[in-house]
Design a protein around this motif. Sequence first.
Motif, short mmCIF file in Angstrom:
data_model
loop_
_atom_site.label_atom_id
_atom_site.label_comp_id
_atom_site.label_asym_id
_atom_site.label_seq_id
_atom_site.Cartn_x
_atom_site.Cartn_y
_atom_site.Cartn_z
N MET A 1 0.85 -1.20 0.00
CA MET A 1 0.00 0.00 0.00
C MET A 1 0.88 1.25 0.00
SD MET A 1 -1.45 2.63 1.89
CE MET A 1 -1.54 2.40 3.66
N LYS A 2 0.47 2.21 -0.75
CA LYS A 2 1.14 3.50 -0.64
C LYS A 2 0.07 4.57 -0.56
CE LYS A 2 1.74 3.92 -5.63
NZ LYS A 2 2.67 3.93 -6.75
N LYS A 3 0.47 5.68 -0.02
CA LYS A 3 -0.47 6.80 0.07
C LYS A 3 -0.11 7.83 -0.98
CE LYS A 3 -1.80 6.44 4.89
NZ LYS A 3 -1.88 7.10 6.20
N ARG A 4 -1.12 8.38 -1.60
CA ARG A 4 -0.89 9.40 -2.61
C ARG A 4 -1.61 10.66 -2.16
NH1 ARG A 4 -2.17 6.98 -8.23
NH2 ARG A 4 -0.30 5.82 -7.69
N ARG A 5 -0.89 11.72 -1.99
CA ARG A 5 -1.52 12.96 -1.55
C ARG A 5 -1.99 13.76 -2.76
NH1 ARG A 5 -1.70 15.95 2.94
NH2 ARG A 5 -0.25 14.56 4.02
N ILE A 6 -3.21 14.20 -2.71
CA ILE A 6 -3.73 15.07 -3.77
C ILE A 6 -4.01 16.42 -3.13
CG2 ILE A 6 -5.60 15.44 -5.41
CD1 ILE A 6 -5.96 12.39 -5.51
N SER A 7 -3.34 17.44 -3.61
CA SER A 7 -3.53 18.76 -2.99
C SER A 7 -3.62 19.82 -4.07
CB SER A 7 -2.38 19.07 -2.03
OG SER A 7 -1.18 19.13 -2.75
N PHE A 8 -4.08 20.98 -3.70
CA PHE A 8 -4.12 22.08 -4.67
C PHE A 8 -3.91 23.39 -3.94
CE2 PHE A 8 -8.37 22.54 -3.08
CZ PHE A 8 -8.78 23.84 -3.37
N GLU A 9 -3.56 24.41 -4.72
CA GLU A 9 -3.36 25.72 -4.13
C GLU A 9 -4.59 26.57 -4.34
OE1 GLU A 9 0.31 27.30 -5.68
OE2 GLU A 9 1.39 26.44 -3.96
N LEU A 10 -5.17 27.03 -3.25
CA LEU A 10 -6.30 27.95 -3.31
C LEU A 10 -5.74 29.36 -3.20
CD1 LEU A 10 -9.47 28.18 -3.17
CD2 LEU A 10 -9.19 28.32 -0.69
N LEU A 11 -6.11 30.22 -4.13
CA LEU A 11 -5.67 31.62 -4.04
C LEU A 11 -6.70 32.38 -3.22
CD1 LEU A 11 -4.57 32.22 -7.75
CD2 LEU A 11 -3.34 31.11 -5.89
N VAL A 12 -6.22 33.14 -2.26
CA VAL A 12 -7.11 33.86 -1.33
C VAL A 12 -6.82 35.35 -1.42
CG1 VAL A 12 -7.83 34.09 1.08
CG2 VAL A 12 -7.13 31.84 0.21
N PHE A 13 -7.87 36.12 -1.70
CA PHE A 13 -7.74 37.58 -1.82
C PHE A 13 -8.57 38.24 -0.72
CE2 PHE A 13 -7.46 35.50 -5.90
CZ PHE A 13 -6.35 36.07 -6.51
N ASN A 14 -8.09 39.38 -0.28
CA ASN A 14 -8.84 40.11 0.76
C ASN A 14 -9.85 41.08 0.20
OD1 ASN A 14 -7.73 38.98 3.17
ND2 ASN A 14 -5.82 40.04 2.68
N THR A 15 -9.57 41.62 -0.97
CA THR A 15 -10.51 42.58 -1.58
C THR A 15 -10.61 42.33 -3.08
OG1 THR A 15 -8.89 44.26 -2.21
CG2 THR A 15 -9.75 44.37 0.07
#
Length: 160
Positions: A1-15
């Motif tokens: 078994m291996k683990k595969r990480r799935i991730s993404f970058e969320l861009l966050v704006f203040n205004t």
Amino acid sequence: MKKRRISFELLVFNTLDELSQSEKELMQIAAEVREKAYAPYSQFMVGAAVLLDNGEIVIGSNQENASFPSGLCAERVAVFQAGARYPNVAIKTIAISVSSKTHEVDRPAAPCGNCRQAIAEYEQKQEIPISILMMGVSGEIFKCESLNDILPLAFGSSYL
Ligand code: THU
């Protein structure tokens, strides 16, 4: 078994001013459209504005029904309209604005699972990422650069 990480970058704006001019305008259109949503049952108003590759903007708002499942979310109203009116034009960006008549919405709402699946269909078809901008009435603005980021392991026509 291996683990595969799935991730993404969320861009966050203040205004809104941190967005590009065209993104800001698209979100402002989504906010205007939101006010015309037909949401007498949930009181939750959603506006969607879809920017196409030909520069056209197609809009949608949630349309509820006394028979609840017969209603449709703003995002699908908008992308289905885009598909019907401009079947061969790619979708670049979808801006989504949410509010409620019962409380202050101070954070963005991401599209529901059904809408993610519907948008994924167009992203897979056009083979160009669709970016999603999300905003409440106040608070941060989220941007994901591809629908696939928020629907990892998406099902699609390649399985059929
Ligand atoms: N709604 C949308 O329009 N988009 C979403 O992604 C989530 C939910 C609508 C459907 C319904 O009219 C109301 O919000 C409450 O669920």
